[in-house]
Design a protein around this motif. Structure first.
Motif, PDB file in Angstrom:
ATOM      1  N   THR A  36       0.765  -1.297  -0.121  1.00 32.42           N
ATOM      2  CA  THR A  36       0.017  -0.039   0.067  1.00 32.42           C
ATOM      3  C   THR A  36       0.691   1.168   0.081  1.00 32.42           C
ATOM      4  O   THR A  36       0.415   2.454   0.099  1.00 32.42           O
ATOM      5  CB  THR A  36      -1.017   0.001   1.189  1.00 32.42           C
ATOM      6  OG1 THR A  36      -0.241  -0.192   2.511  1.00 32.42           O
ATOM      7  CG2 THR A  36      -2.045  -1.205   1.086  1.00 32.42           C
TER       8      THR A  36
ATOM      9  N   SER B 280      -4.186   2.211   2.874  1.00 33.78           N
ATOM     10  CA  SER B 280      -5.266   1.216   2.582  1.00 33.78           C
ATOM     11  C   SER B 280      -5.074   0.663   1.110  1.00 33.78           C
ATOM     12  O   SER B 280      -4.458   1.297   0.331  1.00 33.78           O
ATOM     13  CB  SER B 280      -6.688   1.527   2.874  1.00 33.78           C
ATOM     14  OG  SER B 280      -7.064   2.697   2.196  1.00 33.78           O
ATOM     15  N   TYR B 281      -6.294   0.038   0.707  1.00 33.55           N
ATOM     16  CA  TYR B 281      -6.235  -0.603  -0.589  1.00 33.55           C
ATOM     17  C   TYR B 281      -6.432   0.648  -1.652  1.00 33.55           C
ATOM     18  O   TYR B 281      -7.018   1.769  -1.182  1.00 33.55           O
ATOM     19  CB  TYR B 281      -7.468  -1.476  -1.023  1.00 33.55           C
ATOM     20  CG  TYR B 281      -7.030  -2.932  -0.229  1.00 33.55           C
ATOM     21  CD1 TYR B 281      -6.072  -3.427  -0.754  1.00 33.55           C
ATOM     22  CD2 TYR B 281      -7.793  -2.989   0.937  1.00 33.55           C
ATOM     23  CE1 TYR B 281      -5.733  -4.728   0.264  1.00 33.55           C
ATOM     24  CE2 TYR B 281      -7.518  -4.374   1.793  1.00 33.55           C
ATOM     25  CZ  TYR B 281      -6.367  -5.179   1.177  1.00 33.55           C
ATOM     26  OH  TYR B 281      -6.062  -6.352   1.963  1.00 33.55           O
ATOM     27  N   CYS B 282      -6.248   0.653  -2.848  1.00 38.38           N
ATOM     28  CA  CYS B 282      -6.259   1.557  -3.972  1.00 38.38           C
ATOM     29  C   CYS B 282      -7.876   1.880  -4.151  1.00 38.38           C
ATOM     30  O   CYS B 282      -8.515   1.094  -4.405  1.00 38.38           O
ATOM     31  CB  CYS B 282      -5.711   1.243  -5.337  1.00 38.38           C
ATOM     32  SG  CYS B 282      -5.629   2.510  -6.428  1.00 38.38           S
TER      33      CYS B 282
ATOM     34  N   ASN C 244     -10.516  -5.232  -3.704  1.00 41.96           N
ATOM     35  CA  ASN C 244      -9.403  -4.850  -2.909  1.00 41.96           C
ATOM     36  C   ASN C 244      -8.253  -5.035  -3.660  1.00 41.96           C
ATOM     37  O   ASN C 244      -7.503  -6.253  -3.771  1.00 41.96           O
ATOM     38  CB  ASN C 244      -9.335  -5.258  -1.471  1.00 41.96           C
ATOM     39  CG  ASN C 244     -10.564  -4.784  -0.627  1.00 41.96           C
ATOM     40  OD1 ASN C 244     -10.927  -3.519  -0.748  1.00 41.96           O
ATOM     41  ND2 ASN C 244     -10.991  -5.674   0.100  1.00 41.96           N
TER      42      ASN C 244
ATOM     43  N   SER D 247      -4.097  -3.529  -3.917  1.00 34.85           N
ATOM     44  CA  SER D 247      -3.119  -2.584  -3.463  1.00 34.85           C
ATOM     45  C   SER D 247      -2.753  -1.572  -4.349  1.00 34.85           C
ATOM     46  O   SER D 247      -2.834  -1.884  -5.495  1.00 34.85           O
ATOM     47  CB  SER D 247      -1.930  -3.251  -2.866  1.00 34.85           C
ATOM     48  OG  SER D 247      -1.270  -3.656  -3.884  1.00 34.85           O
TER      49      SER D 247
END
Length: 485
Positions: free
Chosen positions: A242, A384-386, A418, A420
């Protein structure tokens, strides 16, 4: 009288003065010469309204060391030299990443401070009897200012020059990446290209972090006024990929700080840790990555204590047989949580000044609350995730586009799947020589759809496992009831 006659008369006057001076030196006794020169200097000082301060390049009894004041003044005057001096010297300074320009010998530049006019001149003296301890040439800077401003110049102005010169030098120097081994720091040049412009994260969150970092770097007087050590702690947490490492490199590039990557598992004990941290310079980032994996620094201390008691019990049963794990642990780091905390916010934290302490972890819930409370880790940043805003930044950096017909579909998938930022960036890499962004975006859509499907299958599998566990638990309860009856 014509110009030719004026120059002829001037030449005659100069020649006459030189003849008188030669006669004076030859026939007047030395003591009388000395007295006359002394009274002439007093007369000049009385009439001449300026004072001069000289800063030599070399300092020490034997001129072995370069003066820090001279270096700071040279750096401070470099920008003014470019616009005022007629003759310049150009060179790449040691540990610098840019070309340094400074005024040549016997040049002069002007400066202003709170409305006052000052003059800096560079000079050089050539020794008639050079030796191995006395250099042939001695350079210096001379500051000239009006004598009625003596207190302002000797105090605030010179402090301003030295401070600003050191700040410019710090910004222009090559940043270094340090690592510890065998109780010592070793380094390489830090050339990581990450900046906050290239980071994939929400723009508002990015702006908040940048403003916080800049405010910290300019807050020396504030920290001194409130009685706190000039340091700040950052906790970066989130799933792998991340952008935690890129964030740290962007911090170093933004502030011009050196980066000290502290490997705790190679530190023997608290004393060695303190010694290493005392050698960290100011304007530095002290980094401890994956701190949840370091011994005795997480919330698993009670669990480790139980394991130790269990190993001791086994040893009592068979003293000759030493557990293999215990033998391994004797060779591991003895750094403790209290030892690290003492440096983060204890008395030792005030040593050095202007430091960022950064921890990274993938599992923030495993960290001891004492380690991440306010005052130690002042700012918690979740990476966090993209999501779509971060994706737009990646698309602009990687594909040089700000809009595309496929962006709508990608927005929908990013809200449901989800991935990264590292995984998204991999899909955005150019797929063919033509550089068509559609190919990369279609690859990303396929990756997001696959991630969405994998997440769905995983959720179904987890649900089945939970149902099976519930059924088994129900059967066990029925058996217990039957047994009791």
């Amino acid at each position: 009288m014509g110009a030719k006659d004026m120059f002829a008369n001037l030449g005659s006057i100069i020649a006459s003065l030189m003849f008188v001076w030669a006669m004076f030196q030859q026939y007047v006794p030395y003591q009388l010469q000395h007295n006359i020169e002394k009274y002439c200097q007093i007369l000049v000082r009385f009439v001449y309204p300026y004072i001069q301060i000289r800063f030599d390049e070399l300092s020490g009894d034997y001129d072995f060391f370069r003066s820090e004041a001279y270096t700071a003044i040279q750096t401070y005057l470099s920008s003014r030299s470019c616009t005022q001096a007629k003759k310049l010297k150009a060179d790449i300074a040691k540990n610098s990443q840019s070309l340094a320009l400074r005024m040549d010998d016997h040049e002069e530049v002007a400066d202003e401070f709170q409305g006052l006019k000052l003059w800096w001149a560079s000079g050089k003296e050539v020794s008639n009897t050079p030796s191995w301890w006395t250099p042939e040439e001695k350079r210096y800077y001379r500051l000239t200012c009006h004598k009625r401003h003596r207190e302002l110049i000797l105090g605030p102005y010179l402090n301003h020059v030295i401070k600003e010169g050191k700040a410019i030098e710090a910004r222009n120097r090559q940043r270094k990446l340090y690592t510890n081994s065998d109780s010592k720091w070793s380094h390489v040049v830090l050339k990581h290209p990450a900046t906050f412009q290239t980071l994939a994260m929400d723009p508002e969150k990015k702006k908040e972090i940048v403003e916080d970092l800049i405010a910290f770097s300019k807050a020396e007087e504030f920290y001194e006024r409130v009685g706190r050590a000039w340091k700040r702690g950052y906790l970066l947490y989130g799933p792998p990929g991340t952008g935690k490492s890129s964030m740290i490199a962007a911090m170093a590039n933004l502030l011009g700080y050196d980066l000290y990557d502290l490997e705790l598992t190679s530190v023997k004990n608290n004393t060695e840790l303190r010694k290493l941290l005392m050698e960290v310079s100011s304007k530095a980032i002290i980094l401890i990555e994956d701190i949840d994996c370091s011994l005795d620094l997480t919330g698993q201390r009670k669990k480790k204590k139980k394991k130790k008691e269990k190993d001791e019990a086994k040893e009592k049963k068979d003293p000759k047989q030493k557990p293999e794990k215990e033998e391994k642990e004797t060779e591991e780091s003895k750094v403790t949580l209290s030892g690290l905390l003492n440096f983060i916010d204890g008395l030792w934290s005030a040593c050095g000044g202007e430091r960022l302490i950064v921890f990274t972890t993938n599992y923030v819930e495993q960290l001891d609350p004492a380690l991440i409370r306010s005052g130690r880790m002042d700012k918690h940043i979740e990476l966090s995730y993209c999501r779509f805003e971060a994706f737009k930044g990646l698309a602009k950096n990687y594909l040089q586009i700000e809009s595309h017909p496929l962006f709508g579909r990608i927005r929908e998938l990013l809200d449901e799947a989800n991935l990264s930022p590292a995984d998204v960036a991999e899909h955005l890499m150019p797929k063919r020589a033509s550089g068509d962004p559609t190919v990369s975006l279609e690859s990303l859509i396929q990756g997001l759809e696959k991630a969405k499907e994998d997440a769905r299958l995983k959720a179904e599998e987890e649900a089945k496992k939970n149902d099976q566990a519930a059924k088994e638990e129900a059967k066990d309860q029925e058996k217990e009831v039957t047994t009791e009856e």
